[in-house]
Write a protein that holds these residues in place. Sequence first.
Motif, PDB file in Angstrom:
ATOM      1  N   SER A   1       0.817  -1.219   0.000  1.00 39.53           N
ATOM      2  CA  SER A   1       0.000   0.000   0.000  1.00 39.53           C
ATOM      3  C   SER A   1       0.845   1.260   0.000  1.00 39.53           C
ATOM      4  O   SER A   1       0.331   2.367  -0.141  1.00 39.53           O
ATOM      5  N   LYS A   2       2.140   1.109   0.156  1.00 41.54           N
ATOM      6  CA  LYS A   2       3.038   2.269   0.181  1.00 41.54           C
ATOM      7  C   LYS A   2       3.220   2.793  -1.238  1.00 41.54           C
ATOM      8  O   LYS A   2       3.515   2.041  -2.161  1.00 41.54           O
ATOM      9  N   SER A   3       3.048   4.094  -1.412  1.00 42.97           N
ATOM     10  CA  SER A   3       3.207   4.691  -2.739  1.00 42.97           C
ATOM     11  C   SER A   3       4.668   4.633  -3.159  1.00 42.97           C
ATOM     12  O   SER A   3       5.580   4.572  -2.315  1.00 42.97           O
ATOM     13  N   PHE A   4       4.897   4.649  -4.460  1.00 44.09           N
ATOM     14  CA  PHE A   4       6.275   4.656  -4.945  1.00 44.09           C
ATOM     15  C   PHE A   4       6.982   5.949  -4.567  1.00 44.09           C
ATOM     16  O   PHE A   4       8.206   5.981  -4.458  1.00 44.09           O
ATOM     17  N   ALA A   5       6.228   7.014  -4.410  1.00 40.67           N
ATOM     18  CA  ALA A   5       6.822   8.273  -3.945  1.00 40.67           C
ATOM     19  C   ALA A   5       7.431   8.076  -2.561  1.00 40.67           C
ATOM     20  O   ALA A   5       8.557   8.511  -2.291  1.00 40.67           O
ATOM     21  N   GLN A   6       6.690   7.403  -1.668  1.00 32.94           N
ATOM     22  CA  GLN A   6       7.204   7.136  -0.325  1.00 32.94           C
ATOM     23  C   GLN A   6       8.331   6.115  -0.373  1.00 32.94           C
ATOM     24  O   GLN A   6       9.301   6.210   0.386  1.00 32.94           O
ATOM     25  N   LYS A   7       8.214   5.140  -1.276  1.00 32.43           N
ATOM     26  CA  LYS A   7       9.270   4.131  -1.418  1.00 32.43           C
ATOM     27  C   LYS A   7      10.581   4.791  -1.842  1.00 32.43           C
ATOM     28  O   LYS A   7      11.651   4.475  -1.309  1.00 32.43           O
ATOM     29  N   ALA A   8      10.493   5.716  -2.789  1.00 38.88           N
ATOM     30  CA  ALA A   8      11.690   6.433  -3.240  1.00 38.88           C
ATOM     31  C   ALA A   8      12.274   7.266  -2.106  1.00 38.88           C
ATOM     32  O   ALA A   8      13.498   7.351  -1.945  1.00 38.88           O
ATOM     33  N   GLU A   9      11.407   7.862  -1.292  1.00 39.57           N
ATOM     34  CA  GLU A   9      11.865   8.647  -0.143  1.00 39.57           C
ATOM     35  C   GLU A   9      12.566   7.752   0.871  1.00 39.57           C
ATOM     36  O   GLU A   9      13.612   8.124   1.423  1.00 39.57           O
ATOM     37  N   ASP A  10      12.015   6.576   1.112  1.00 35.84           N
ATOM     38  CA  ASP A  10      12.652   5.633   2.046  1.00 35.84           C
ATOM     39  C   ASP A  10      14.009   5.184   1.527  1.00 35.84           C
ATOM     40  O   ASP A  10      14.963   5.033   2.310  1.00 35.84           O
ATOM     41  N   MET A  11      14.108   4.947   0.223  1.00 37.42           N
ATOM     42  CA  MET A  11      15.387   4.543  -0.365  1.00 37.42           C
ATOM     43  C   MET A  11      16.417   5.652  -0.238  1.00 37.42           C
ATOM     44  O   MET A  11      17.601   5.400   0.019  1.00 37.42           O
ATOM     45  N   TYR A  12      15.963   6.888  -0.385  1.00 37.17           N
ATOM     46  CA  TYR A  12      16.878   8.038  -0.245  1.00 37.17           C
ATOM     47  C   TYR A  12      17.406   8.138   1.187  1.00 37.17           C
ATOM     48  O   TYR A  12      18.605   8.360   1.406  1.00 37.17           O
ATOM     49  N   LYS A  13      16.526   7.959   2.167  1.00 40.13           N
ATOM     50  CA  LYS A  13      16.946   8.017   3.571  1.00 40.13           C
ATOM     51  C   LYS A  13      17.888   6.868   3.913  1.00 40.13           C
ATOM     52  O   LYS A  13      18.820   7.015   4.710  1.00 40.13           O
ATOM     53  N   ARG A  14      17.663   5.718   3.309  1.00 43.72           N
ATOM     54  CA  ARG A  14      18.489   4.544   3.582  1.00 43.72           C
ATOM     55  C   ARG A  14      19.860   4.643   2.924  1.00 43.72           C
ATOM     56  O   ARG A  14      20.889   4.355   3.555  1.00 43.72           O
ATOM     57  N   ASP A  15      19.891   5.034   1.646  1.00 45.61           N
ATOM     58  CA  ASP A  15      21.134   5.017   0.871  1.00 45.61           C
ATOM     59  C   ASP A  15      21.818   6.374   0.777  1.00 45.61           C
ATOM     60  O   ASP A  15      22.935   6.457   0.255  1.00 45.61           O
ATOM     61  N   LYS A  16      21.132   7.444   1.224  1.00 49.90           N
ATOM     62  CA  LYS A  16      21.669   8.810   1.145  1.00 49.90           C
ATOM     63  C   LYS A  16      21.916   9.258  -0.294  1.00 49.90           C
ATOM     64  O   LYS A  16      22.685  10.178  -0.550  1.00 49.90           O
ATOM     65  N   VAL A  17      21.272   8.592  -1.228  1.00 47.98           N
ATOM     66  CA  VAL A  17      21.360   8.945  -2.646  1.00 47.98           C
ATOM     67  C   VAL A  17      19.953   8.873  -3.234  1.00 47.98           C
ATOM     68  O   VAL A  17      19.235   7.896  -2.995  1.00 47.98           O
ATOM     69  N   MET A  18      19.575   9.900  -4.003  1.00 44.39           N
ATOM     70  CA  MET A  18      18.249   9.890  -4.605  1.00 44.39           C
ATOM     71  C   MET A  18      18.165   8.797  -5.669  1.00 44.39           C
ATOM     72  O   MET A  18      18.953   8.794  -6.612  1.00 44.39           O
ATOM     73  N   PRO A  19      17.269   7.835  -5.518  1.00 44.85           N
ATOM     74  CA  PRO A  19      17.206   6.724  -6.480  1.00 44.85           C
ATOM     75  C   PRO A  19      16.656   7.175  -7.833  1.00 44.85           C
ATOM     76  O   PRO A  19      15.850   8.103  -7.909  1.00 44.85           O
ATOM     77  N   GLY A  20      17.120   6.508  -8.872  1.00 44.02           N
ATOM     78  CA  GLY A  20      16.599   6.771 -10.204  1.00 44.02           C
ATOM     79  C   GLY A  20      15.423   5.855 -10.505  1.00 44.02           C
ATOM     80  O   GLY A  20      15.055   4.986  -9.699  1.00 44.02           O
ATOM     81  N   LEU A  21      14.845   6.049 -11.670  1.00 44.56           N
ATOM     82  CA  LEU A  21      13.675   5.273 -12.079  1.00 44.56           C
ATOM     83  C   LEU A  21      13.946   3.775 -12.048  1.00 44.56           C
ATOM     84  O   LEU A  21      13.149   2.998 -11.522  1.00 44.56           O
ATOM     85  N   LEU A  22      15.087   3.358 -12.592  1.00 43.03           N
ATOM     86  CA  LEU A  22      15.395   1.929 -12.676  1.00 43.03           C
ATOM     87  C   LEU A  22      15.676   1.338 -11.302  1.00 43.03           C
ATOM     88  O   LEU A  22      15.378   0.170 -11.045  1.00 43.03           O
ATOM     89  N   ASP A  23      16.246   2.160 -10.409  1.00 39.15           N
ATOM     90  CA  ASP A  23      16.486   1.693  -9.043  1.00 39.15           C
ATOM     91  C   ASP A  23      15.168   1.398  -8.338  1.00 39.15           C
ATOM     92  O   ASP A  23      15.021   0.373  -7.666  1.00 39.15           O
ATOM     93  N   VAL A  24      14.194   2.307  -8.495  1.00 38.49           N
ATOM     94  CA  VAL A  24      12.892   2.119  -7.856  1.00 38.49           C
ATOM     95  C   VAL A  24      12.176   0.916  -8.461  1.00 38.49           C
ATOM     96  O   VAL A  24      11.547   0.130  -7.743  1.00 38.49           O
ATOM     97  N   TYR A  25      12.278   0.753  -9.772  1.00 41.69           N
ATOM     98  CA  TYR A  25      11.618  -0.380 -10.434  1.00 41.69           C
ATOM     99  C   TYR A  25      12.146  -1.695  -9.882  1.00 41.69           C
ATOM    100  O   TYR A  25      11.373  -2.604  -9.542  1.00 41.69           O
ATOM    101  N   GLU A  26      13.472  -1.821  -9.794  1.00 42.10           N
ATOM    102  CA  GLU A  26      14.059  -3.073  -9.310  1.00 42.10           C
ATOM    103  C   GLU A  26      13.695  -3.309  -7.849  1.00 42.10           C
ATOM    104  O   GLU A  26      13.338  -4.425  -7.458  1.00 42.10           O
ATOM    105  N   GLU A  27      13.759  -2.254  -7.035  1.00 40.97           N
ATOM    106  CA  GLU A  27      13.460  -2.377  -5.606  1.00 40.97           C
ATOM    107  C   GLU A  27      12.032  -2.844  -5.363  1.00 40.97           C
ATOM    108  O   GLU A  27      11.768  -3.614  -4.429  1.00 40.97           O
ATOM    109  N   THR A  28      11.106  -2.385  -6.191  1.00 44.52           N
ATOM    110  CA  THR A  28       9.686  -2.682  -5.974  1.00 44.52           C
ATOM    111  C   THR A  28       9.211  -3.938  -6.700  1.00 44.52           C
ATOM    112  O   THR A  28       8.015  -4.231  -6.713  1.00 44.52           O
ATOM    113  N   HIS A  29      10.138  -4.664  -7.329  1.00 46.16           N
ATOM    114  CA  HIS A  29       9.758  -5.915  -7.989  1.00 46.16           C
ATOM    115  C   HIS A  29      10.555  -7.099  -7.456  1.00 46.16           C
ATOM    116  O   HIS A  29      10.586  -8.167  -8.067  1.00 46.16           O
TER     117      HIS A  29
END
Length: 365
Positions: free
Chosen positions: A171-199
């Motif tokens: 139920s978590k939006s990809f916007a929030q998922k990208a924000e969580d990845m940024y907080k975790r990795d300290k780097v803003m994720p790109g489109l392909l990073d988010v796609y792989e993470e969410t699949h």
Amino acid sequence: MAKMRPGEKLKVDFNMNGQPIGDHRATLANYCGALVKDPLNAPLYEVEQFLQIPQENKDKMWQLVLDKFDIGLDDDQEEEERKKKYMQRRKFIMESLNKKYRNFRARLKSDYYDTEETDEDRLKEENMPNFVDKKDWEWLVKYFGSEEFQKKSQRNIRNRSCLDAGHTAGSKSFAQKAEDMYKRDKVMPGLLDVYEETHLTSDKLLVTQMASDALNEMKRLLEQRKAGEISFTDEEIYAKIKPKGKRNSRDRRTGVSPSITSLFGGFSECEKLRKEADKAMNEAAEAKKEAISANEQNKILTKKLKDVERENKVTRHFLEKFLNTLGYNLSEFNMDEDFEESNEEYDNEEDKDEEEISGNDRRHE
């Protein structure tokens, strides 16, 4: 929210794309869902889609959201920026209300309409949803059974089949998922990073074969880009790996639902990038074919030139032998000077002919 004091508001943060993130994003989404379930806000009777809801009802729901949530409209000092943010936030809230309204009607259909075989059974009091007015339900039953709605329903079923494998974002939006990845990795994720993470599952396994195929293709294109064979952006690569289909409809993964394309571009933009990527690859393939053809032609010409040189050597060898039998030495002949003298004599003869023609023309005049 029931425990909130009068005038108290929940602060909702938004990312650079105008999508809610943070602790209260889910509360905002749930509140929008509650608003559209109230027929005084979003009527069901003789309303086929959210667009047909009266504007005053939409304005009312917008104001109810502002009464409960601080969505950052007063964060900017400049009037132009405040106006821009107001339009962006209102657009998002209206899209959210629209989606919640569609989902509410879809659940009514699946939970109360599809479970019965006939309209007579659907209209029995024990089978009706007790939270929907009888008049509203009677109209919905008639509308759900109409030919127009059935066509739309079949089209939507086909469109759903074009979506890629289910994601693991929940139920978590990809916007929030990208924000969580940024907080975790300290780097803003790109489109392909988010796609792989969410699949990928928690065990780092791909959710379906379709997701596996997409990620394998993505890795292949990334390797080609690293090797300098292609110069695609992440968006162009995503446009290549996402499932094809629904070319005449919008991407259902955009908007307020959990969405990758809502973060990095809608379906129309991806389709444009897909076409540009296809065109670039086709052009590269054509250029490669032309280069191969030119190389083959060059090999053929080189072979012909070598054959001519070989024939010249053979001819010179026989000529030298023939002259030797006559007592001549081929080296005594300066063939280049003879050729130049012959050309000079030919040019002089032409000049004389031109002078004679000019003289005759003057005499005639």
